[in-house]
Design a protein around this motif. Structure first.
Motif, PDB file in Angstrom:
ATOM      1  N   THR A  24       6.793   4.522  -6.200  1.00 14.63           N
ATOM      2  CA  THR A  24       4.920   4.785  -6.017  1.00 14.63           C
ATOM      3  C   THR A  24       5.184   6.209  -5.628  1.00 14.63           C
ATOM      4  O   THR A  24       5.006   6.852  -6.260  1.00 14.63           O
ATOM      5  CB  THR A  24       3.918   4.138  -4.684  1.00 14.63           C
ATOM      6  OG1 THR A  24       4.045   2.582  -5.753  1.00 14.63           O
ATOM      7  CG2 THR A  24       3.253   4.905  -4.653  1.00 14.63           C
ATOM      8  N   GLU A  45      -0.213   3.561  -1.498  1.00 13.14           N
ATOM      9  CA  GLU A  45      -1.696   3.035  -2.025  1.00 13.14           C
ATOM     10  C   GLU A  45      -2.559   4.233  -2.560  1.00 13.14           C
ATOM     11  O   GLU A  45      -2.973   3.772  -3.630  1.00 13.14           O
ATOM     12  CB  GLU A  45      -1.867   1.446  -1.257  1.00 13.14           C
ATOM     13  CG  GLU A  45      -3.007   1.337  -1.887  1.00 13.14           C
ATOM     14  CD  GLU A  45      -2.515   0.321  -2.694  1.00 13.14           C
ATOM     15  OE1 GLU A  45      -2.599  -0.088  -4.124  1.00 13.14           O
ATOM     16  OE2 GLU A  45      -1.093  -0.183  -2.986  1.00 13.14           O
ATOM     17  N   THR A  98      -0.658  -3.469  -3.578  1.00  8.71           N
ATOM     18  CA  THR A  98      -1.189  -3.832  -5.039  1.00  8.71           C
ATOM     19  C   THR A  98      -0.348  -4.545  -5.844  1.00  8.71           C
ATOM     20  O   THR A  98      -0.498  -5.562  -6.003  1.00  8.71           O
ATOM     21  CB  THR A  98      -2.158  -2.953  -5.721  1.00  8.71           C
ATOM     22  OG1 THR A  98      -3.587  -2.254  -4.917  1.00  8.71           O
ATOM     23  CG2 THR A  98      -2.975  -3.719  -6.996  1.00  8.71           C
TER      24      THR A  98
END
Length: 431
Positions: A133, A11, A25
């Protein structure tokens, strides 16, 4: 705790390097905002292996009902919804509801089992977010790519991506659509195999010691770390026109794929854009398809055939679409078998055969990467030596894996409850 720390680290990295939300998130926002439905409903399907049939119908009905409400509300307010993001919130709400139900209405082993099911489903979804990510981080932190090295080394195998690309073009739209469906729905095949493996959880009230989901998640966790060490974008991006607006001829070394193999020269790192993921070395699609193939071997004939088809079609797609070089696929197979051996050893015990096989697989994987990086020109100039050697090394890992797993078969049979059929009842003696 380790998983939570890892997600927090990703994150932070996503916000620092990409200026975008990370996996935590993104997962939290899908409670209300339009998500991709596939991963969430796949996670719900996995979670339901711990439920009875009545509870499964209730959970599925609740998910569909909640999604219907979300769709009607978005339609009423004319919300801007991305394509293919119309529903999926209901599956997440159903999983979270089961978690709340476990904490408030269940105790002891039943609570633990239900929470394990919810965790399994949420881990599948989180794995997808984590992968996205990771890909963002690779594109932002690795401004140069090593495709010239891999393309040069691929001469040792006869440039299979170039050959497969021309063959796929010759098949026309039928072959393209078929392989595109296989490549894009790899997770669906994994869920089918995983559900088959976990089909007895609701009745036995326990999970098997090892199943496909574990391997899938570990491959997805460790693989991107190699992306960071060996950033490669793939033939269609480095030597072709790129796809879907990502990459393109302006960043390509030269536009050659798939009709003209790149010339043999002195490879060097080349700069690339900050958008295209460096997700080529090793081929994780190949690693995942290999895991599906392995875990389908104990299933019925149809499942075994499906696992074989999915592996074959995935290999054809990765090469034919220009997403990977041939040497990536070999690294992906070695990577998958090494991970699988390690995970099985955690359950069966770290005996000498397991330690030797994991160490050997790790050594071969490292040797492959080092040879691609430091010996590509020599490999290209001596393909009749380097090519068979690469294939022999990969085959040796496959053989070692099969031999090691065979040593555990009697223990696996005992654990699954296989026992000889009882004989006839003894008759009383006649006097």
């Amino acid at each position: 705790m380790v998983t939570l720390a890892f997600l927090i680290a990703l994150e932070i990295a996503a916000r620092r390097y990409g200026g975008v939300p990370g996996p935590i998130t993104n997962q939290a926002r899908e409670v209300l905002f339009p998500p991709k439905p596939g991963p969430l409903y796949g996670g719900l399907a996995l979670m339901m292996v711990v439920l009875t049939w009545r509870q499964r119908f209730i959970a599925a009905g609740a998910a569909i009902g909640i999604d219907a409400v979300f769709v009607m509300v978005r339609w009423a307010v004319d919300a801007d919804v991305p394509e293919d993001h119309f529903f999926g919130n209901g599956a997440l709400w159903a999983m979270l509801g089961c978690a709340v139900f476990a904490l408030t209405r269940r105790t002891g082993a039943e609570r633990v089992l239900l929470l394990k099911g919810v965790g399994l489903g949420l881990l599948l979804v989180a794995g997808r977010k984590t992968g996205d990510t990771w890909l963002l981080i690779t594109s932002k932190t690795r401004p140069t790519v090593l495709d010239p090295y891999v393309a040069t080394a691929d001469h040792a195998l006869g440039n299979p991506s170039w050959a497969a690309g021309r063959m796929l073009e010759a098949t026309g739209p039928v072959g393209t659509h078929l392989l595109d469906g296989v490549y894009g729905q790899l997770a669906v095949a994994a869920i089918v195999v995983a559900i088959y493996q976990l089909r007895h959880v609701a009745a036995e009230r326990r999970f098997p010691r090892h199943h496909l989901v574990r391997t899938f998640l570990v491959i997805g966790l460790l693989g991107p770390a190699v992306y960071m060490i060996f950033p490669v974008v793939g033939p269609i991006f480095a030597y072709g026109p790129g796809t879907s607006g990502t990459g393109g001829v302006e960043w390509a070394v030269v536009d050659l794929w798939p009709h003209t193999p790149p010339p043999i020269g002195i490879p060097h790192p080349v700069p690339y854009d900050g958008i295209t993921p460096r997700n080529c070395m090793p081929s994780l699609h190949t690693a995942w398809a290999t895991a599906i193939f392995i875990h389908s071997r104990k299933g019925p004939r149809l499942l075994r055939y499906a696992g074989t088809f999915w592996l074959t079609a995935t290999l054809a797609a990765t090469l034919g679409f220009g997403y990977h070089y041939g040497v990536d696929l070999l690294a992906g197979v070695v990577f998958a078998l090494t991970v699988e051996t390690g995970l099985r050893a955690l359950d069966h015990g770290w005996g000498r055969p397991a330690i030797q096989q994991v160490a050997y697989g790790t050594a071969v994987f490292t040797a492959l990467l080092l040879s691609y990086r430091y010996l590509p020109a020599d490999m290209a100039r001596h393909p009749w030596l380097a090519g068979p050697l690469l294939l022999l090394l990969t085959a040796s890992v496959i053989y070692g894996y099969a031999r090691t797993i065979k040593l555990w078969e009697p223990e696996a049979a005992k654990a699954s409850g296989d026992r000889p059929e009882p004989g006839p009842e003894p008759q009383p003696a006649v006097i």
